[in-house]
Write an enzyme that holds these catalytic residues in place. Structure first.
Site, PDB file in Angstrom:
ATOM      1  N   LYS A  67     -45.171  85.614  10.786  1.00  0.00           N
ATOM      2  CA  LYS A  67     -46.781  85.633  11.110  1.00  0.00           C
ATOM      3  C   LYS A  67     -46.992  86.831  12.322  1.00  0.00           C
ATOM      4  O   LYS A  67     -47.375  87.500  11.694  1.00  0.00           O
ATOM      5  CB  LYS A  67     -47.807  84.961  11.358  1.00  0.00           C
ATOM      6  CG  LYS A  67     -48.646  84.723  10.886  1.00  0.00           C
ATOM      7  CD  LYS A  67     -49.545  83.782  11.319  1.00  0.00           C
ATOM      8  CE  LYS A  67     -49.346  83.737  12.153  1.00  0.00           C
ATOM      9  NZ  LYS A  67     -50.990  82.944  12.803  1.00  0.00           N
ATOM     10  N   ASP A 102     -52.271  83.148   7.512  1.00  0.00           N
ATOM     11  CA  ASP A 102     -51.972  81.555   8.518  1.00  0.00           C
ATOM     12  C   ASP A 102     -52.484  80.738   7.898  1.00  0.00           C
ATOM     13  O   ASP A 102     -52.641  80.444   6.754  1.00  0.00           O
ATOM     14  CB  ASP A 102     -52.664  82.300   9.637  1.00  0.00           C
ATOM     15  CG  ASP A 102     -54.524  82.929   9.423  1.00  0.00           C
ATOM     16  OD1 ASP A 102     -54.761  82.015   7.952  1.00  0.00           O
ATOM     17  OD2 ASP A 102     -55.415  82.588   9.941  1.00  0.00           O
TER      18      ASP A 102
END
Length: 204
Positions: A121, A139
């Site tokens: 991420k 997220d």
């Protein structure tokens, strides 16, 4: 309504609500963005933006960062949580950037993911926001919203990322990533969410 029709309607709503998508983490270059994103793990962007000016006043380049001791970094970033682990990652990755990449953040997702404390991420955010390479970092907000909107099974963030990339054209990824985060924080919260009042969940 098919999934693609629903996805298009969602994108239109998000574009109407958030035509501008400023990067939430304050930074001035790829290195300071990388550090800010690393610090944002299990911490709010607001808190990170309160802490990074203090850190970057002392060290805003890899060469300056390695001059700080682990404990110095840890003491500054303590309010962000997980301070010992993050401090070690920040100093160690700074040394790696100096040794392997001429003190530059590499514009390569695989190289980024090899750095200490940098997961998929974080690497995706840096690729998207620092190097303008299409990426769709997922997220907790995006993961939650995609499941509620029936755009993904929600079994894992990996699956959610894969599903969203299939639904939306690459040209939308970078903006949608931020739009969904903003929407999740404002309308589609994890706790106290009232679906009937949500501009998207109310009609799904």
């Amino acid at each position: 309504m098919t999934k693609r029709e629903r996805a298009k309607k969602i994108r239109v709503i998000l574009e109407d609500l958030y035509p501008e998508t400023p990067v939430p983490l304050d930074h001035k270059d790829s290195f300071t963005l990388l550090i800010a994103v690393l610090l944002s793990a299990q911490c709010t962007d607001v808190r990170v933006n309160q802490i990074t000016p203090k850190l970057f006043a002392k060290a805003d380049t890899p060469h300056k960062m390695i001059k700080l001791r682990y404990k110095q970094i840890e003491n500054i970033i303590r309010p962000c949580g997980l301070a010992p682990r993050k401090a070690k990652a920040i100093r160690d990755l700074s040394q790696i950037l100096i040794d392997k990449y001429d003190a530059q953040v590499p514009p390569d997702i695989d190289a980024l993911e090899e750095l200490p404390g940098v997961g998929h991420k974080t690497a995706s955010v840096v690729m998207s926001q620092a190097f303008n390479v299409p990426a769709f970092p997922v997220d907790t907000h995006i993961h939650r919203c995609a499941e509620r909107w029936k755009l993904s099974s929600g079994k894992s963030v990996v699956q959610t990322e894969r599903d969203l990339k299939k639904i939306y054209a690459k040209k939308y990824w970078q903006k949608l990533h931020l739009q969904i985060i903003f929407f999740g924080r404002e309308y589609c919260k994890a706790r106290g969410h009232e679906a009937e009042k949500c501009p998207i969940c109310s009609w799904i």
